[in-house]
Design a protein around this motif. Structure first.
Motif, PDB file in Angstrom:
ATOM      1  N   MET A   1      53.015  32.063  19.200  1.00 19.55           N
ATOM      2  CA  MET A   1      53.105  31.139  20.337  1.00 19.55           C
ATOM      3  C   MET A   1      54.515  30.576  20.418  1.00 19.55           C
ATOM      4  SD  MET A   1      50.831  27.700  21.032  1.00 19.55           S
ATOM      5  CE  MET A   1      49.323  28.611  20.986  1.00 19.55           C
ATOM      6  N   LEU A   2      55.014  30.419  21.621  1.00 19.60           N
ATOM      7  CA  LEU A   2      56.363  29.895  21.790  1.00 19.60           C
ATOM      8  C   LEU A   2      56.390  28.385  21.568  1.00 19.60           C
ATOM      9  CD1 LEU A   2      57.513  31.825  24.960  1.00 19.60           C
ATOM     10  CD2 LEU A   2      58.050  32.312  22.591  1.00 19.60           C
ATOM     11  N   ASP A   3      57.406  27.919  20.913  1.00 18.23           N
ATOM     12  CA  ASP A   3      57.546  26.494  20.657  1.00 18.23           C
ATOM     13  C   ASP A   3      58.371  25.866  21.766  1.00 18.23           C
ATOM     14  OD1 ASP A   3      57.591  24.020  19.514  1.00 18.23           O
ATOM     15  OD2 ASP A   3      59.224  24.496  18.100  1.00 18.23           O
ATOM     16  N   VAL A   4      57.756  25.780  22.952  1.00 13.04           N
ATOM     17  CA  VAL A   4      58.440  25.173  24.085  1.00 13.04           C
ATOM     18  C   VAL A   4      57.485  24.239  24.783  1.00 13.04           C
ATOM     19  CG1 VAL A   4      60.007  27.097  24.480  1.00 13.04           C
ATOM     20  CG2 VAL A   4      57.792  27.096  25.570  1.00 13.04           C
ATOM     21  N   ALA A   5      58.019  23.173  25.325  1.00 13.65           N
ATOM     22  CA  ALA A   5      57.206  22.230  26.095  1.00 13.65           C
ATOM     23  C   ALA A   5      58.023  21.809  27.295  1.00 13.65           C
ATOM     24  CB  ALA A   5      56.853  21.026  25.231  1.00 13.65           C
ATOM     25  N   ASP A  46      44.740  30.693  30.862  1.00 16.88           N
ATOM     26  CA  ASP A  46      44.778  31.031  29.434  1.00 16.88           C
ATOM     27  C   ASP A  46      46.214  31.314  28.983  1.00 16.88           C
ATOM     28  OD1 ASP A  46      42.062  30.782  29.359  1.00 16.88           O
ATOM     29  OD2 ASP A  46      41.638  32.937  29.328  1.00 16.88           O
ATOM     30  N   MET A  47      46.981  31.980  29.829  1.00 16.35           N
ATOM     31  CA  MET A  47      48.361  32.295  29.466  1.00 16.35           C
ATOM     32  C   MET A  47      49.226  31.042  29.446  1.00 16.35           C
ATOM     33  SD  MET A  47      48.866  35.907  31.526  1.00 16.35           S
ATOM     34  CE  MET A  47      50.346  36.398  30.635  1.00 16.35           C
ATOM     35  N   LEU A  48      48.955  30.113  30.355  1.00 13.84           N
ATOM     36  CA  LEU A  48      49.704  28.857  30.359  1.00 13.84           C
ATOM     37  C   LEU A  48      49.479  28.103  29.053  1.00 13.84           C
ATOM     38  CD1 LEU A  48      49.047  27.645  34.022  1.00 13.84           C
ATOM     39  CD2 LEU A  48      51.227  28.439  33.069  1.00 13.84           C
ATOM     40  N   ALA A  49      48.231  28.098  28.589  1.00 15.64           N
ATOM     41  CA  ALA A  49      47.921  27.401  27.344  1.00 15.64           C
ATOM     42  C   ALA A  49      48.529  28.129  26.149  1.00 15.64           C
ATOM     43  CB  ALA A  49      46.400  27.289  27.179  1.00 15.64           C
ATOM     44  N   ARG A  50      48.471  29.458  26.173  1.00 12.65           N
ATOM     45  CA  ARG A  50      48.981  30.227  25.036  1.00 12.65           C
ATOM     46  C   ARG A  50      50.492  30.076  24.881  1.00 12.65           C
ATOM     47  NH1 ARG A  50      47.974  33.878  21.388  1.00 12.65           N
ATOM     48  NH2 ARG A  50      49.473  35.509  20.877  1.00 12.65           N
ATOM     49  N   TYR A  51      51.220  30.162  25.982  1.00 12.64           N
ATOM     50  CA  TYR A  51      52.678  30.161  25.891  1.00 12.64           C
ATOM     51  C   TYR A  51      53.294  28.775  26.108  1.00 12.64           C
ATOM     52  CZ  TYR A  51      51.692  35.110  26.182  1.00 12.64           C
ATOM     53  OH  TYR A  51      51.181  36.358  25.951  1.00 12.64           O
ATOM     54  N   GLU A  52      52.456  27.787  26.461  1.00 14.97           N
ATOM     55  CA  GLU A  52      52.899  26.386  26.587  1.00 14.97           C
ATOM     56  C   GLU A  52      54.099  26.243  27.519  1.00 14.97           C
ATOM     57  OE1 GLU A  52      53.555  24.865  22.682  1.00 14.97           O
ATOM     58  OE2 GLU A  52      51.413  24.799  22.206  1.00 14.97           O
ATOM     59  N   ALA A  54      55.258  25.896  31.969  1.00  9.69           N
ATOM     60  CA  ALA A  54      54.804  25.553  33.317  1.00  9.69           C
ATOM     61  C   ALA A  54      54.487  26.821  34.109  1.00  9.69           C
ATOM     62  CB  ALA A  54      55.880  24.746  34.040  1.00  9.69           C
ATOM     63  N   ARG A  55      53.702  26.662  35.156  1.00 13.27           N
ATOM     64  CA  ARG A  55      53.282  27.802  35.975  1.00 13.27           C
ATOM     65  C   ARG A  55      54.490  28.570  36.523  1.00 13.27           C
ATOM     66  NH1 ARG A  55      49.867  25.346  38.520  1.00 13.27           N
ATOM     67  NH2 ARG A  55      47.971  26.240  37.632  1.00 13.27           N
ATOM     68  N   ALA A  56      55.535  27.836  36.962  1.00 11.70           N
ATOM     69  CA  ALA A  56      56.711  28.495  37.542  1.00 11.70           C
ATOM     70  C   ALA A  56      57.390  29.413  36.521  1.00 11.70           C
ATOM     71  CB  ALA A  56      57.706  27.453  38.053  1.00 11.70           C
ATOM     72  N   THR A  57      57.454  28.959  35.263  1.00  8.23           N
ATOM     73  CA  THR A  57      58.095  29.768  34.229  1.00  8.23           C
ATOM     74  C   THR A  57      57.263  31.002  33.907  1.00  8.23           C
ATOM     75  OG1 THR A  57      59.155  27.815  33.278  1.00  8.23           O
ATOM     76  CG2 THR A  57      58.962  29.763  31.857  1.00  8.23           C
ATOM     77  N   LEU A  58      55.949  30.839  33.802  1.00  2.00           N
ATOM     78  CA  LEU A  58      55.080  31.982  33.533  1.00  2.00           C
ATOM     79  C   LEU A  58      55.187  33.019  34.638  1.00  2.00           C
ATOM     80  CD1 LEU A  58      52.864  33.441  31.951  1.00  2.00           C
ATOM     81  CD2 LEU A  58      51.185  32.084  33.247  1.00  2.00           C
ATOM     82  N   ARG A  59      55.162  32.550  35.882  1.00  2.00           N
ATOM     83  CA  ARG A  59      55.226  33.493  37.001  1.00  2.00           C
ATOM     84  C   ARG A  59      56.581  34.198  37.055  1.00  2.00           C
ATOM     85  NH1 ARG A  59      51.828  30.288  41.807  1.00  2.00           N
ATOM     86  NH2 ARG A  59      49.799  30.499  40.753  1.00  2.00           N
ATOM     87  N   GLU A  60      57.635  33.504  36.661  1.00  2.00           N
ATOM     88  CA  GLU A  60      58.958  34.138  36.611  1.00  2.00           C
ATOM     89  C   GLU A  60      58.981  35.221  35.535  1.00  2.00           C
ATOM     90  OE1 GLU A  60      63.658  32.819  36.079  1.00  2.00           O
ATOM     91  OE2 GLU A  60      62.120  31.303  36.517  1.00  2.00           O
TER      92      GLU A  60
END
Length: 254
Positions: A1-5, A46-52, A54-60
């Motif tokens: 898991m990535l250590d980002v918030a 689920d992916m948002l929770a796993r990688y911690e 925001a939605r914009a970053t996941l979609r990018e």
């Protein structure tokens, strides 16, 4: 898991770096979970929770992987990211963009072909499967019948693609196929005379024979003669065109 918030707004360049890290983590998880072509990735929440992130970053991150051909984003209800197989065009597009900015010309691509093709032929003589040999023989038979046809150039490229992939080294296959896509439009402008086509077919017949006999030395030597002669012919026929620069758009036009 990535250590980002992520809290609040962040500069786009920071989000871009995070998106790249997320993309790398997604690729790692695809491999770790043994996902196959056509498999769906987990739902967005689920992916948002796993990688911690925001939605914009996941979609990018997902969009980046789609551009690389690793994923296909299916729209609509029940859609989402699906594991895909990168295509030659995806590789060619990335390569063409780099070549565009370093000022690569057609002459450089032909010089690369002179280095690649003989080695690929040599490896094909050692590693070609029965299926590879059948495909090569079938394509060469077509080529022999097309010396005076407008189909010759395309069949000739297909033969060299098959030979490169028969080497058993995917890098030979990828680079050879990418070179053919990048030079397709230019080769139409350059073209070969019927006499030169006949010369190439004679050389290729010797290459095919050597590959069939598992004679790596002869396969390499005959391919060296073919590509060196071809380079000389093209350079003399149209020296100005040899200086034409590679453009990123060529990857899409191909």
């Amino acid at each position: 898991m990535l250590d980002v918030a992520e809290r609040g707004e962040v500069p786009s360049f920071v989000r871009g770096k995070r998106a790249l890290r997320v993309a790398q983590a997604i690729v790692h998880d695809i491999e770790a979970d043994a996902r196959q072509i056509g498999d769906r990735l987990p739902p967005e929440h689920d992916m948002l929770a796993r990688y911690e992130v925001a939605r914009a970053t996941l979609r990018e991150a997902l969009r980046f992987l789609e551009l690389q051909g690793v994923l296909h984003l299916q729209p609509g209800r029940g859609g989402g990211p699906v594991v895909a197989r990168p295509q030659i065009g995806d590789f060619t597009s990335s390569l063409a963009l780099v070549l565009h900015f370093v000022g690569t010309d057609l002459r450089a691509l032909i010089e690369l072909r002179e280095a690649l093709a003989p080695q690929a032929a040599s490896h094909a003589a050692r590693r070609a499967t029965a299926a590879d040999l059948m495909a090569l023989a079938s394509c060469f038979a077509e080529l022999e019948q097309q010396v005076g046809s407008t189909l010759f150039e395309e069949t000739n490229r297909r033969f060299h693609d098959l030979l490169a992939w028969a080497s058993g080294n995917p890098l030979f296959g990828l680079l050879t196929s990418a070179l053919h896509l990048l030079t397709r439009d230019l080769s139409r402008q350059l073209g070969y005379s019927e006499h030169e086509r006949e010369n190439q077919v004679r050389r290729l017949a010797r290459v095919v024979h050597a590959v069939r006999l598992r004679d790596a030395v002869t396969a390499r030597r005959e391919m060296e003669r073919l590509v060196e002669g071809s380079a000389v012919y093209l350079g003399q026929r149209s020296p100005d065109l040899m200086d034409q620069k590679v453009r990123w758009t060529q990857a899409f036009e191909a």
